[in-house]
Design a protein around this motif. Structure first.
Motif, PDB file in Angstrom:
ATOM      1  N   ILE A   6       0.887  -1.370   0.113  1.00  0.00           N
ATOM      2  CA  ILE A   6       0.047   0.057   0.059  1.00  0.00           C
ATOM      3  C   ILE A   6       0.767   1.219   0.017  1.00  0.00           C
ATOM      4  O   ILE A   6       0.597   2.294  -0.784  1.00  0.00           O
ATOM      5  N   LEU A   7       1.791   1.340   0.815  1.00  0.00           N
ATOM      6  CA  LEU A   7       2.830   2.427   0.964  1.00  0.00           C
ATOM      7  C   LEU A   7       3.785   2.392  -0.419  1.00  0.00           C
ATOM      8  O   LEU A   7       3.975   3.667  -0.634  1.00  0.00           O
ATOM      9  N   GLU A   8       3.908   1.424  -0.954  1.00  0.00           N
ATOM     10  CA  GLU A   8       4.765   1.516  -2.350  1.00  0.00           C
ATOM     11  C   GLU A   8       3.774   2.202  -3.443  1.00  0.00           C
ATOM     12  O   GLU A   8       4.169   2.956  -4.183  1.00  0.00           O
ATOM     13  N   LEU A   9       2.460   1.627  -3.386  1.00  0.00           N
ATOM     14  CA  LEU A   9       1.647   2.291  -4.307  1.00  0.00           C
ATOM     15  C   LEU A   9       1.428   3.715  -4.139  1.00  0.00           C
ATOM     16  O   LEU A   9       1.287   4.551  -5.040  1.00  0.00           O
ATOM     17  N   ALA A  10       1.220   4.159  -3.040  1.00  0.00           N
ATOM     18  CA  ALA A  10       1.157   5.706  -2.704  1.00  0.00           C
ATOM     19  C   ALA A  10       2.610   6.205  -3.097  1.00  0.00           C
ATOM     20  O   ALA A  10       2.439   7.302  -3.696  1.00  0.00           O
ATOM     21  N   LEU A  14       3.489   9.604  -6.790  1.00  0.00           N
ATOM     22  CA  LEU A  14       4.233  10.661  -6.740  1.00  0.00           C
ATOM     23  C   LEU A  14       5.658  10.685  -7.358  1.00  0.00           C
ATOM     24  O   LEU A  14       6.320  11.656  -7.371  1.00  0.00           O
ATOM     25  N   ASP A  15       6.014   9.381  -7.640  1.00  0.00           N
ATOM     26  CA  ASP A  15       7.609   9.191  -8.084  1.00  0.00           C
ATOM     27  C   ASP A  15       7.449   8.242  -9.271  1.00  0.00           C
ATOM     28  O   ASP A  15       7.190   7.080  -9.383  1.00  0.00           O
ATOM     29  N   ILE A  39      -9.072   8.156  -6.216  1.00  0.00           N
ATOM     30  CA  ILE A  39      -8.878   9.431  -5.558  1.00  0.00           C
ATOM     31  C   ILE A  39      -9.202   9.254  -4.018  1.00  0.00           C
ATOM     32  O   ILE A  39      -8.374   9.924  -3.435  1.00  0.00           O
ATOM     33  N   GLY A  40     -10.048   8.491  -3.512  1.00  0.00           N
ATOM     34  CA  GLY A  40     -10.207   8.247  -2.163  1.00  0.00           C
ATOM     35  C   GLY A  40      -8.800   7.626  -1.573  1.00  0.00           C
ATOM     36  O   GLY A  40      -8.294   8.080  -0.296  1.00  0.00           O
ATOM     37  N   PHE A  41      -8.121   6.685  -2.369  1.00  0.00           N
ATOM     38  CA  PHE A  41      -6.818   6.041  -1.914  1.00  0.00           C
ATOM     39  C   PHE A  41      -6.036   7.122  -1.840  1.00  0.00           C
ATOM     40  O   PHE A  41      -5.168   7.395  -0.701  1.00  0.00           O
ATOM     41  N   ALA A  42      -5.946   8.106  -2.931  1.00  0.00           N
ATOM     42  CA  ALA A  42      -4.693   9.086  -2.722  1.00  0.00           C
ATOM     43  C   ALA A  42      -5.079  10.083  -1.795  1.00  0.00           C
ATOM     44  O   ALA A  42      -3.912  10.758  -1.116  1.00  0.00           O
TER      45      ALA A  42
END
Length: 71
Positions: A6-10, A14-15, A39-42
């Motif tokens: 999940i953190l990798e996807l976030a 941005l990268d 959008i909710g995830f972001a």
């Protein structure tokens, strides 16, 4: 989905270098998850909708695919 993924996807939102390294996950996220859920995830990670749209457009250009948020 585990916390690290999940953190990798976030991070990938941005990268663009990270996004290209996780192309399968990014393709699934932009191609299989409904835009409102994207959008909710972001938003949970303080990623704005314009940042998310920019990420979708950049990944669409890289992958040659089309995604609703990139349209």
């Amino acid at each position: 989905m585990n916390t690290a993924l999940i953190l990798e996807l976030a991070k990938c939102l941005l990268d663009q270098t990270a996004a290209k390294a996780a192309a399968g996950h990014m393709s699934s996220f932009f191609g299989e998850v409904k835009p409102e859920l994207q959008i909710g995830f972001a938003n949970m990670f303080d990623i704005t909708t314009p940042q998310l749209i920019a990420a979708a457009k950049a990944f669409a250009t890289y992958s040659g695919e089309s995604y609703p948020l990139a349209a």
